[in-house]
Design an enzyme around this catalytic site. Structure first.
Site, PDB file in Angstrom:
ATOM      1  N   GLU C  32       5.327  13.313   2.712  1.00  0.00           N
ATOM      2  CA  GLU C  32       5.182  12.021   2.029  1.00  0.00           C
ATOM      3  C   GLU C  32       6.192  11.929   0.901  1.00  0.00           C
ATOM      4  OE1 GLU C  32       3.560   9.072   2.280  1.00  0.00           O
ATOM      5  OE2 GLU C  32       4.673   8.632   0.439  1.00  0.00           O
ATOM      6  N   THR C  41       2.071   0.441   2.264  1.00  0.00           N
ATOM      7  CA  THR C  41       1.279  -0.708   2.723  1.00  0.00           C
ATOM      8  C   THR C  41      -0.220  -0.433   2.596  1.00  0.00           C
ATOM      9  OG1 THR C  41       3.070  -1.178   4.271  1.00  0.00           O
ATOM     10  CG2 THR C  41       0.968  -2.274   4.679  1.00  0.00           C
ATOM     11  N   THR C  42      -0.590   0.837   2.743  1.00  0.00           N
ATOM     12  CA  THR C  42      -2.015   1.193   2.740  1.00  0.00           C
ATOM     13  C   THR C  42      -2.713   0.857   1.420  1.00  0.00           C
ATOM     14  OG1 THR C  42      -1.491   2.985   4.250  1.00  0.00           O
ATOM     15  CG2 THR C  42      -3.614   3.118   3.133  1.00  0.00           C
ATOM     16  N   SER C  46      -5.424  -6.409   2.733  1.00  0.00           N
ATOM     17  CA  SER C  46      -6.694  -7.145   2.624  1.00  0.00           C
ATOM     18  C   SER C  46      -7.922  -6.273   2.854  1.00  0.00           C
ATOM     19  CB  SER C  46      -6.711  -8.309   3.616  1.00  0.00           C
ATOM     20  OG  SER C  46      -5.587  -9.128   3.424  1.00  0.00           O
ATOM     21  N   HIS C  50     -10.351  -6.082  11.316  1.00  0.00           N
ATOM     22  CA  HIS C  50     -10.379  -7.269  12.176  1.00  0.00           C
ATOM     23  C   HIS C  50     -11.158  -6.998  13.454  1.00  0.00           C
ATOM     24  CE1 HIS C  50      -7.462  -9.627   9.855  1.00  0.00           C
ATOM     25  NE2 HIS C  50      -6.897  -8.462   9.582  1.00  0.00           N
ATOM     26  N   VAL C 173      12.019  12.467   3.694  1.00  0.00           N
ATOM     27  CA  VAL C 173      12.907  13.038   4.711  1.00  0.00           C
ATOM     28  C   VAL C 173      14.258  12.348   4.599  1.00  0.00           C
ATOM     29  CG1 VAL C 173      13.283  13.370   7.167  1.00  0.00           C
ATOM     30  CG2 VAL C 173      10.989  13.649   6.198  1.00  0.00           C
ATOM     31  N   CYS C 405     -16.125   5.927 -16.684  1.00  0.00           N
ATOM     32  CA  CYS C 405     -15.724   4.534 -16.444  1.00  0.00           C
ATOM     33  C   CYS C 405     -16.967   3.667 -16.498  1.00  0.00           C
ATOM     34  CB  CYS C 405     -15.037   4.418 -15.087  1.00  0.00           C
ATOM     35  SG  CYS C 405     -14.843   2.734 -14.484  1.00  0.00           S
ATOM     36  N   CYS C 447     -11.589   3.772 -20.050  1.00  0.00           N
ATOM     37  CA  CYS C 447     -11.649   5.099 -19.430  1.00  0.00           C
ATOM     38  C   CYS C 447     -10.288   5.783 -19.421  1.00  0.00           C
ATOM     39  CB  CYS C 447     -12.228   5.024 -18.019  1.00  0.00           C
ATOM     40  SG  CYS C 447     -11.205   4.091 -16.862  1.00  0.00           S
TER      41      CYS C 447
END
Lengths: 439, 148, 493
Positions: C32, C41-42, C46, C50, C173, C405, C447
């Protein structure tokens, strides 16, 4: 577990309410505080200017907190720190948690809400742009710099001219940061004049009125903000953008009473104050639950918080005494709901110049000789008159004023006798400007 | 002509103080404004508030857990170096009386130069006659040293 | 060492592939480029699972969406991930839109979506009383749901690590080459060798692909802006509400989040910079306008945050999940656009099947055969516990008795769990993604100091080394008092 009186929050409001209730004969008082020390936000307000009215001298925040805590010395008041109240039920049972006692429930004869307020964030004003680090509320910055000992940046822009923001502009400057500007959306500052002079003017920090921030740049740490002029409707004017390179954006864009717990108790809130609707003795719409300090409405001076909290402490003590005598008698009403039988009451409505009033109504007969109405005006008003009229339009009270500003809480004091005579009806509080009166 | 904003009341009158005319104040709406204007023009003073560095020795054996359960008012983060044997925190301070505005920077330099070790009571003198102002720098809160 | 498999990109797709592979006796490394997983994107989408009526009939998307949707409830239960099968409504306001609703229904039937219904105004308003009363018809799909995407990604990664997988963060990479019959992946800290490579690089999957073979697709980054409102607005809707799809977009979505907030968005803007997650005044205005048309009672003054996500849309009409044709032992799951989240559980399995078909031996791990629970995860969520559970927990460990929190009721114990989890949280936002601390209405104002302190203590960081999110997002510039430059106050004259 049970306590006669439970106070949620050991800031200036909670501490003063506890001391006053104790002075009025309540012995079994439990104060629950979420932080690891009493004093609330005063602990990070290391600047001076607190206490002129209450203690007749200028104190710093920690000193004021220490005085307030000292009033509990040699009393039977118990302050539990590091304790978070999780819920409050309408019949006055609290659930709370702390590392020492674990999870516990405790019932209360009366409750005083004194949780204070929180700061509005970037989200509340939806500033577009990137989301880098270096954007924080002035109060959060104050905690980091003054208590945690960590500087939050070197080149600072301040959005909003609330008092905490102004204080932090000076604080950051004294600690070696460069404060480029204080950007204020409104054509006037919501902060105290003294802070404008001693925090901005003393250090040549420009106050940009009628400006706002329209863009934020920086992938990781903040790199710049875009400042734009706004029109009379507070909308950014295209073509007036200036980009300011900075690594820190401090937000001082308003405070919100923190009433999430009040909601769990079913306490009715006033959308104008963001706090509970109360009668003159700080009693909320739920029997036996009172509210004071910034959880009720955002105050300008801590001295006023203390005065209001003392009122709440007295009211809670009176409520507990009445409960006791009710319960001693044969015709006992469950849970003290007998108190809520519609007492005669005076409701206060406002005109367009007045944002809100606290209290929102008076219960008659009034317990003390006088009663106060606290309120704030919507904009700066000059050469005006505060006018309180009854339902028939008759003037109950008028007070001339040279100058009124939204940054300061206003107060009028009324005689209890006069109000008691009025009986159940609606009063109107208005502020009339000179020109309007001349028409 | 010196131009000032009056801070006596919220009104914020624009004062003009004429140094060539016996520091006569105009633009004020009340006598208190005139007094403020004269004082602010002749000898402006401020109370300086800040914090000073305070060091606590750290138990060498508990380096792994830097601050297991230190009592308030110790800070949560505090600027500490994991490799050093002490914890650094801030003690709030103020000048005991207002000092000349022109001396604020000197006072701040003195504030930054000092490192103290607790305990302190509220009102204890940290620096006597700080930056030759005649004012003392005093603690504005109690600070207890945690039990070893 | 030479890994059996290297996966490039730890978003929801890479995580699903890694999770699916952790069942088998293989050595697997997940690379990563960012300092935590789920940062592309993760992290900003939304969060909708679906039902599967959107993708074209016969597409890989359709098949994997419906399959992924069916897998999601059990997967989230196994991984202790917040998921709610709240159903979705596509609402129409006129005859043209009614027609679209009927088309979607027909497509859903062909795609194998179960239990759909077309419902009328009265039923719509009884289900969703806050919707604009001018609704005419709606497609009700009860199998749709909401999930916390980053939580799902993190949970899958944690199980992967616990079962022997390796995650290398900060490991972009930079180049891919062949040496002695295996792949060599150049990362900033050295070279990773692997028999097989799976490209799940999301927004960057076309660029990663280009390192081994001329790509036959391009990622066209499409930005989506969102509003996240306070929980006070969370009950505006019960299910996921879609406006009828306009050309090229699903339209705006009004949905609760699994934390109980209201989320509204997204816009759709094709942009050049795959990293440009800024929001814009125009974009936010557009969302407000569209949302209020659907639910007039939304109070935007209760906004707590705006953010943007970038969709990894390919210039192709379908997911590209395949063995890369002109090189050996190189696979990819690329161009995973919406409904990528709903499809993710199925995509992981699909990639495993690709490997199997390609002759990769996949013996199951003895640990997994012995105890199927090794593929599951449990974490403490204080704010979802009953009073008796809370009491027992604090009795066992007092650190669960300190609320860090306030807005989301997260305890110190949970923050410590996150910092010491198989995939340790090392930044303020990493803690937020794992515990929800700082996600609420004060946005970390209260917090923040406590979480910074716990990170500093547990990870032995200097305050200047604490970062909010990505490398370079530092919080502090140094100790108070160290930067004084002797600034002179202004002279009164």
């Amino acid at each position: 577990m049970h306590a006669d009186l439970i106070i949620i929050g050991a800031g200036p409001a909670g501490l003063a309410a506890a001391a006053e209730a104790h002075r009025h004969g309540i012995r079994d008082i439990l104060v629950l505080e979420r932080d690891n020390e009493p004093g609330g936000i005063l602990n990070q307000c290391i600047h001076n200017g607190f206490g002129l009215h209450i203690y007749k001298e200028e104190l710093t925040g920690p000193e004021y907190a220490a005085r307030a805590f000292d009033e509990l010395r040699d009393t039977s008041v118990v302050v539990k720190q590091d304790t978070m109240v999780l819920s409050v039920s309408p019949d006055r049972v609290l659930s709370a948690i702390n590392p020492a006692d674990g999870y516990f429930e405790v019932s209360a004869g009366a409750i005083i809400l004194a949780m204070g307020c929180r700061e509005r964030t970037r989200g509340a004003i939806a500033i577009p742009g990137d989301r880098p680090s270096g954007i924080l509320t002035a109060g959060a910055a104050q905690r980091y710099v003054n208590i945690e000992g960590c500087m939050v940046g070197k080149r600072v822009v301040l959005l909003g001219s609330g008092d905490i923001g102004l204080i932090m502009a000076r604080r950051m400057t004294l600690e070696g940061a460069e404060v480029l500007a204080c950007v204020e959306l409104m054509p006037f500052s919501g902060g105290l004049t003294r802070n404008i002079v001693q925090c901005l003017q003393d250090y040549n920090i420009p106050l940009m009125l009628s400006h706002t921030i329209t863009d934020i740049r920086g992938k990781n740490r903040l790199q710049s903000v875009t400042v734009s002029k706004v029109d009379d409707d507070l909308r950014p004017i295209p073509g007036t953008e200036t980009e300011m390179e900075c690594d820190t954006l401090l937000l001082s864009v308003g405070l919100i009473p923190e009433n999430e717990l009040s909601k769990t108790a079913g306490v009715e809130l006033d959308p104008r104050t963001g706090g509970p609707r109360v009668t003159d003795d700080t009693r909320t719409t739920v029997p036996g639950i009172f509210a004071c300090g910034n959880v009720l409405h955002v105050h300008d001076l801590v001295d006023n918080v203390t005065l209001e909290a003392r009122k709440a402490g007295r009211a809670a003590a009176r409520f507990l005494r009445e409960e006791k005598s009710d319960n001693a008698g044969p015709a006992r009403l469950p849970n003290g709901h007998g108190r809520t039988h519609p007492a005669p009451s005076l409701t206060i409505q406002t005109d367009h110049n007045v944002i809100y009033t606290v209290p929102q109504s008076f219960r008659l007969p009034l317990p003390d000789k006088t009663a106060d109405i606290y309120f704030r005006v919507r904009s700066i008003l000059r050469e005006c008159e505060i006018v309180l009229t009854d339902a028939a339009g008759r003037i109950v009270r008028r007070v001339p004023k040279d100058y009124m500003t939204p940054g300061e809480m206003e107060k009028i004091t009324l005689s209890a006798d006069a109000l008691n005579e009025l009986g159940t009806q609606t009063l109107t509080l208005s502020v009339v400007e000179q020109e309007a009166r001349d028409d | 002509m010196i131009e000032l904003t009056c801070i006596v009341c919220p009104k914020g009158c624009r004062l003009r103080v004429d140094e060539n005319d016996g520091y006569k104040v105009t633009g004020n709406a009340c006598p208190r404004g005139a007094a403020y204007g004269r004082e602010e023009a002749l000898d402006p003073k401020r109370v300086v508030t800040s914090t000073v560095r305070i060091l606590f020795e750290r138990d060498a054996e508990s380096v792994d857990s830097v601050r297991p359960d230190l009592p308030a008012p110790l800070p949560l983060v505090s600027y500490f170096d994991p490799d050093l044997p002490h914890i650094e925190a801030r003690l709030p301070v103020k000048t005991s009386v207002p000092i000349p505005k022109a001396k604020i920077a000197d006072v701040m330099n003195a504030v930054h130069a000092v490192t103290v070790r607790g305990p302190y009571d509220i009102g204890d003198v940290i620096i006597k006659n700080v930056a030759e102002t005649g004012a003392d720098l005093i603690a504005t809160r109690d600070l207890r040293v945690p039990d070893a | 060492m030479i890994y059996d498999v290297a996966i490039i990109g730890a978003g929801i797709i890479g995580a699903s592939v890694a999770y699916s592979l952790s069942r088998y006796d293989l050595s697997v490394v997940l690379l990563e480029k960012e300092c935590d997983v789920a940062l592309g994107t993760t992290r900003a989408n939304s969060g909708i699972v679906h039902a599967g009526y959107d993708p074209p009939v016969g597409s890989l998307m359709a098949a994997l969406n419906v399959e992924g949707n069916a897998l999601m409830p059990d997967l989230c239960r196994d991984l202790d991930v917040l998921f709610e099968p709240c159903g979705s409504l596509v609402v129409a306001h006129n005859a043209d839109e009614d027609k679209v609703v009927r088309e979607l229904f027909a497509r859903g039937l062909q795609n194998g979506v179960p239990d759909m219904e077309i419902i009328g105004r009265e039923r719509i308003l009884s289900m969703e009383p806050n919707l604009n009363a001018a609704v005419t018809t709606a497609l009700w799909a009860p199998t749709a749901g909401i999930v916390n995407p980053w939580d799902l990604c993190i949970a899958m990664c944690e199980v992967f690590v616990r079962l022997g997988g390796r995650i290398l963060l900060n490991s972009e990479v930079l180049a891919t080459g062949r040496d002695d019959g295996h792949w060599c992946l150049t990362i900033p800290s050295g070279t990773i060798r692997a028999q097989r490579v799976i490209n799940t690089a999301g927004l960057y999957s076309d660029e990663v692909h280009a390192q081994v073979s001329p790509p036959d697709f391009t990622i066209l980054p499409a930005r989506g802006q969102y509003y996240l409102l306070d929980k006070s607005q969370g009950n505006q809707v019960r299910s996921v509400i879609f406006s009828c799809p306009a050309k090229d977009t699903k339209g705006v979505v009004v949905t609760r989040t699994v934390h109980g907030n209201l989320m509204i968005g997204p816009t759709k803007e094709y942009i050049h910079d795959k990293d440009d997650t800024a929001t814009t005044a125009d974009g936010l205005r557009e969302i407000r306008k569209k949302a209020l048309k659907m639910v007039g009672s939304i109070n935007f003054r209760e906004n707590i945050a705006n953010f943007s996500g970038i969709r990894a849309n390919p210039d192709k009409d379908d997911f590209l999940i395949r063995k890369v044709s002109d090189v050996d032992h190189y696979y990819e799951a690329a161009g995973i656009k919406s409904p990528g989240l709903a499809s993710a559980p199925a995509i992981g399995r699909y990639v495993v099947d690709l490997l199997r078909e390609d002759g990769v031996p996949l013996p199951e791990k003895q640990r997994v055969l012995d105890d199927p629970l090794t593929m599951t995860r449990r974490i403490v969520r204080f704010n979802r516990m009953r009073p008796d559970e809370r009491e027992a927990l604090v009795k066992k460990d007092a650190r669960y008795g300190r609320i860090v929190c306030r807005c989301e009721t997260v305890t110190e114990g949970e923050v410590l769990d996150a910092i010491h989890s198989p995939l340790p949280a090392q930044t303020i936002d990493a803690v937020k993604r794992r515990t929800a601390a700082g996600l609420g209405r004060c946005q970390g104002g209260f917090c923040g100091p406590r979480i910074a302190a716990l990170l500093a203590e547990e990870l032995h960081l200097r305050p200047t080394e604490i970062i909010k999110d990505r490398t370079g997002s530092y919080l502090f510039t140094g100790p108070t008092g160290a930067e004084h430059s002797g600034k002179e106050p202004r002279d009164a004259r």
